[in-house]
Design an enzyme around this catalytic site. Sequence first.
Site, PDB file in Angstrom:
ATOM      1  N   THR A 169       0.622  -1.171   0.028  1.00 45.66           N
ATOM      2  CA  THR A 169      -0.098  -0.036  -0.053  1.00 45.66           C
ATOM      3  C   THR A 169       0.848   1.222  -0.136  1.00 45.66           C
ATOM      4  OG1 THR A 169      -1.748  -1.320   1.169  1.00 45.66           O
ATOM      5  CG2 THR A 169      -1.799   1.190   1.010  1.00 45.66           C
ATOM      6  N   HIS A 170       1.592   1.426  -0.909  1.00 45.66           N
ATOM      7  CA  HIS A 170       2.476   2.596  -1.078  1.00 45.66           C
ATOM      8  C   HIS A 170       2.359   3.125  -2.532  1.00 45.66           C
ATOM      9  CE1 HIS A 170       5.702   0.269   1.853  1.00 45.66           C
ATOM     10  NE2 HIS A 170       4.727   0.593   2.279  1.00 45.66           N
ATOM     11  N   ASN A 171       1.168   3.608  -2.643  1.00 42.54           N
ATOM     12  CA  ASN A 171       0.860   4.329  -3.724  1.00 42.54           C
ATOM     13  C   ASN A 171       1.210   5.627  -3.761  1.00 42.54           C
ATOM     14  OD1 ASN A 171      -1.493   2.558  -2.729  1.00 42.54           O
ATOM     15  ND2 ASN A 171      -1.404   2.066  -4.903  1.00 42.54           N
TER      16      ASN A 171
END
Lengths: 250, 588
Positions: B513-515
């Site tokens: 979840t590193h957008n």
Amino acid sequence: MSHRYPIRMNRRLFLSSVAMLTITAPAVSFARTISGSLPWEPMASDPPARVIPGGWQFFTPKEAALVEAIVDRLVPHDDLSIGGKEAGCAVYIDRQLVGAFGTSSRLYTQGPFKPALPTQGYQGEADPAQRYRAGLAAMDAFLKQRDGKTFVELKPEEQDAFLTEMEAGKVDLPNGVKAAGFFGLLLQNTMEGFFADPIYGGNKDMASWRMLGFPGARYDYRDHVAKHNQPYPLTPVSIAGRPEWLGKGA
Amino acid sequence: MTRILPRKDVVIVGLGWTGAILANELTDQGLDVLAVERGPWRDTATDFNIGYAQDELRYSIRRDLFLQPVVETMTMRNDPSQTALPMRDFGSFLPGNGVGGAGVHWNGHTWRFWDSDFKTKTNLTNKYGAARIADLQVEDWGVTGADMEPYYDQFEYLAGISGKAGNIKGQLQEGGNPFEDPRARDYPNPPMQMTYAPTLFAEAGRSMGLHPFPTPSANMSRAYTNPLGITLGQCTFCGFCERFGCANYSKSSAQTTVLPVLMKKANFEVRTDSEVLHVDLASGGKSARGVTYIDSSGEEYFQPADLVLLCAYGLHNVRLMMLSGIGKIYDPNSGEGTVGRNYCYQTNAGVQVFFDDKNFNPFIAAGALGQTIDDFNGDAFDHGGLDFVGGAGINCIPTNGRPIGTRPTLPGTPKWGSAWKKATVEGYKSTLSFSSQGSSYATRANYLDLDPTYKDRFGRPLMRMTFDFPDNDVRMSNYLCDRMEEIAKKLGGKQYAVGRRKKGWDSVPYQSTHNTGGAIMGTDPKRSAVNVFLQSWDVPNVFVIGASAFPQNAGKNPTGTVGALAFRAADAIRNQYLRNPGAPLVQA
């Protein structure tokens, strides 16, 4: 439907299940303005409801017998653990299918429904409850046609052979049921039930945790963190405690 | 009918890490601040209950604390020639929801990006020539490592990070990361006690001449009182960190580091279960008048405010800009427009090493308890003879032994039946896993815009994500896999397996979840959506705070940099913007 804990229509549960979909329904607002201090009220928490085995809430008796036979092949009884049926995996799946999982109530279910790239995930219109209903019927319809027997009437090694064919997508099930996709759903849910906390109905007496050596809900390992490569000495504990604490029927 | 509410000085969209930091700073300044939060109120005492927090099915598999796709999802495709379809369930990444945001259920890896990361374009051009990055759309951030250092320090002390400095004011520190930029002082807390697997990983790395060090962690190595006077407790290695709220007050989050102070202030309030629909602009579109939000009964409100701060998850910041008409939406064909430009991700790969004679007790774990090797990250190594730019941290951070999700088995093991069961029991305690967390560099055709077909529950277009791993990043990841194989061989074991990164980003299996990106910071308003203080170029009384500002992603978790950017934006608002409200801090 009996529950160990009283069911409260909690604000978040309500939001995630109903209100988000029906914004034009009679106005019920959970919106809060909070200022001046950390809000706290007693009993505000939202504990899980414990599944009590007994009866079926989604499956018909015939479907339940089929699912029990399937989970008992996916997780067979052997010298490592009890089988999936005795562990309660079918009960687990039954209860999941009458909840938010079964109806995809938390997912995005608006159309249009179009053919998908493999990278785009499941794009079908059917929710898991519908997929089970159709998939189980298709399995037995196919087997009756081909072998003259239903799944539960097959010998264990014949059941394994058929499940292997389904897993590989090598059988064309009727009514458009995709064998590999339905098998994947069965496998996913069976493993969830077998390895989840026993409160969900499918890991009787923490059978899978004892098998693995997973201590469950203990939450504090400070006394063992530096003991590298040494077995952890304590037996597992569930959110609901240990079976012997709960008395008869637990 | 939209109800019009009394004016506020500041309205903040989203009360997670950045919203809480900004709210606390600006209320200190005496401003009247309102946060509007889409999800529910959440706190340790009521919601992260030690009696049932350790529920893998509820929190990790069904993801009770996360944003549910029925509320908002996105469409995705791998390239612009395809038709994007909605992610009907989230998989590859899992946005947060509610007070505390994704900061409630993160693991806690807390990195500083390096000076060379902030100067990616200039640095790579100078070292390897412009042709080397011709396929990429990398940018400079417009800040330096030295600019960012005080703000990283502020975030690390707020959050009580456990770690070991590698470079204090230019002096290398034994046991820390020798590749990091100079820092003013050590971490506020010592490293965590190591479990067995990272200890073996570090020994193997050291014996190969590499430089392992304890991963900087937001899990407390000891009880800690932060500069706001809020005390966190010691981590108990429960193994329920990522996807869970912490019941011990031992993982830093808005709840455990800011809210107890912020919530007492008379000039702060939060409205929960209230979703901001858009920012309202004055005629001409050059200033914001406030926000319109809808509560869970469907009642709509207009909240006037002098200053609007978008502090939602980065992807949601970008969509709110698009729905509000703040800036121009990026067009990959013309290259014009900035909102949605330079969407990036993270390029990960993993290795498993199987042993017969070791017991790693995988359930004794914490989200950020482990060891990292940065020898092949970013600019730490020479890319002169290589066919890629960028790199990855190699991390041995075994976060849990939760059995629905964590059951490593030898390659070729059946997925069910007695043979499966036997292999599962054998692999559970005796498998060591580590992974490479790689940089993600921007390209012209990886971007965000609005979907032409699919709508949210209010009938507004979903955001459309067009993304695949760039060839450069796949080559980078393969190089890192080769390095990881060397470590795997050194570790011994009876067998190892490498999961290499391939093209064709798959939205289903969880990855990261590193957008990042979509509203990137920079010095040129034609190539960035916000200036170096995260102020919108187009609407100067709007600031957009989050990983949406990253021009590209480094081989590191983003939260440390997000926290530092939040403190930097707060500093700029307090000490520059408020002197002349509504004016741009940087002239275009």
